[in-house]
Enzyme design. Structure first.
Site, mmCIF file in Angstrom:
data_model
loop_
_atom_site.group_PDB
_atom_site.id
_atom_site.type_symbol
_atom_site.label_atom_id
_atom_site.label_comp_id
_atom_site.label_asym_id
_atom_site.label_seq_id
_atom_site.Cartn_x
_atom_site.Cartn_y
_atom_site.Cartn_z
ATOM 1 N N GLY A 29 7.351 0.546 8.186
ATOM 2 C CA GLY A 29 7.757 0.784 6.799
ATOM 3 C C GLY A 29 7.875 -0.506 6.015
ATOM 4 C CG ASN A 30 10.214 -4.064 6.884
ATOM 5 O OD1 ASN A 30 10.902 -3.700 7.829
ATOM 6 N ND2 ASN A 30 10.734 -4.509 5.746
ATOM 7 C CB SER A 31 3.316 -2.387 6.794
ATOM 8 O OG SER A 31 3.372 -2.606 8.176
ATOM 9 C CG HIS B 62 -1.732 -1.035 8.067
ATOM 10 N ND1 HIS B 62 -1.481 -2.394 7.979
ATOM 11 C CD2 HIS B 62 -0.527 -0.456 8.274
ATOM 12 C CE1 HIS B 62 -0.198 -2.608 8.142
ATOM 13 N NE2 HIS B 62 0.409 -1.447 8.317
ATOM 14 C CG ASP C 183 -3.653 -4.809 6.848
ATOM 15 O OD1 ASP C 183 -4.014 -3.711 6.386
ATOM 16 O OD2 ASP C 183 -2.584 -4.964 7.456
ATOM 17 C CG LEU D 201 -25.106 -15.894 12.543
ATOM 18 C CD1 LEU D 201 -25.646 -17.155 11.866
ATOM 19 C CD2 LEU D 201 -24.097 -16.266 13.634
ATOM 20 N N GLY D 202 -26.231 -12.356 11.208
ATOM 21 C CA GLY D 202 -27.305 -11.494 11.666
ATOM 22 C C GLY D 202 -27.466 -11.435 13.169
#
Length: 361
Positions: A206-208, A97, A127, A262-263
């Site tokens: 900002g730490n992400s 992200h 992520d 799985l569908g």
């Protein structure tokens, strides 16, 4: 006179002893003062017992500021860290992200130098994204540790760039507040469960993408999100490093992470309005599970006999509380695995075996 003299002698001896003691005490006291005030005072060392500066130094120069651009304008900032280096490239981990929808990505190292990067691959569900940068720009490579060995109460810290470049290289310290936490995330309007570590180390925008590091200076997780509500403070979440490292080889090649298929299209029991759109009525006695509202033709589900209106209640005897937990447990399996599925139909519990496949098969 004979009787008085011994008393006089005793008194004189006592006076001499007392004054001698005072005199000696004064000498030693002055000597002690002189010792503390002379040049030898500079040799006294003060040791901080609980410092983490050695651990911080071990990882600090591997951490980078990430800035994303749309044209010439910065569209976002985050953090990443170098986890690998070869003769040509350094490889940087961050959150997907952080770099999502960016036209170009630059990283700045602790020496202040900024470089262009290439987005090699990413996985939206985990992520995670992998960037490459010229090997000559890399200052240091982080040491990868183990989140599985970590315990609640262990000291940890983060390194990152909260609020952007002005606070690049910020270190925050805390503990592991919880392990195996399950938090819900929304991706493309679909809800998923992620298993994460919880920490009270300060985590801000900002730490992400930055590292969560143990007391040995080893990375044990990637900071991914923070639970932000007015009444909640000090709850940060990180992706376990084992989960991340399991997909880096694939992402470095620019390939997608394949997950079992799985569908089925499902809904949760309590989403009655949605179920009525498909003319599905669930009896009141069925209080949990994932309701199948549609089955894809020639899918693993259809081949195993599952139908619209069935309620999946367990996979390999693990209870499925709703649609989100269906995906969570499904993604723990591999393509080709055979799983035992129990489902509710026509007033009773039935069982079938489903062979999971790839989405495009």
């Amino acid at each position: 006179m004979k009787k008085v003299f011994p008393h006089i002698l005793t008194s004189l001896i006592t006076i001499v002893v007392v004054f001698s003691g005072i005199f000696l005490y004064d000498i030693f006291n002055k000597k002690s003062c002189c010792v503390m005030s002379n040049s030898d005072y500079s040799n006294v060392n003060i040791t901080e017992a609980d410092t983490i500066k050695t651990s911080v130094k071990k990882v600090y120069d591997s951490v980078v500021l990430i800035e994303t651009y749309n044209g010439q304008t910065i569209s976002g900032t985050g953090t990443g860290f170098v986890y690998k280096k070869d003769d040509k490239n350094g490889y940087i981990l961050t959150n997907y992200h952080v770099v999502e929808n960016s036209k170009s990505i630059k990283v700045t190292f602790t020496d202040g130098k900024t470089y262009d990067t290439t987005l090699l691959g990413y996985d939206e569900y985990y992520d995670v994204a992998v960037l490459s940068v010229d090997a000559n720009s890399v200052i240091s490579v982080a040491t990868i540790g183990s989140s599985e060995k970590a315990e609640v109460g262990d000291t940890v810290f983060t390194v990152g760039s909260p609020l952007g470049s002005s606070y690049m290289g910020t270190v925050t310290k805390g503990i592991i507040s919880g392990k195996d936490r399950q938090v819900s995330v929304t991706i493309n309007n679909s809800s998923y469960i992620m298993e994460v570590l919880q920490t009270d180390a300060a985590v801000n925008p900002g730490n992400s993408g930055g590292p969560l590091v143990n007391i040995n200076g080893e990375v044990i997780g990637i900071t991914s999100m923070k639970l932000v509500e007015n009444q909640i403070e000090g709850m940060g979440f990180t992706i376990p490093i084992e989960l991340v490292m399991s997909c880096t080889d694939t992402l470095e090649k620019g390939e997608k992470i394949e997950r079992p298929y799985l569908g089925v299209e499902t809904s949760s029991i309590d989403n009655r309005f949605y179920l009525r759109r498909y003319n599905i009525n669930i009896p009141d006695e069925v209080t949990f599970g994932a309701v199948i509202v549609n089955v894809v033709s020639n899918s693993p589900a259809s081949n195993a006999g599952l139908k619209s209106g069935d309620v999946i209640v367990t996979i390999d005897d693990v209870e499925i509380t709703d649609s989100t937990y269906l995906k969570y447990n499904l993604y723990k399996h591999k393509i080709g695995d055979k799983v035992k599925v129990k489902y509710y139909r026509d007033g009773k519990i039935n069982e079938t075996v489903v062979t999971l496949s790839k989405l495009d098969s």
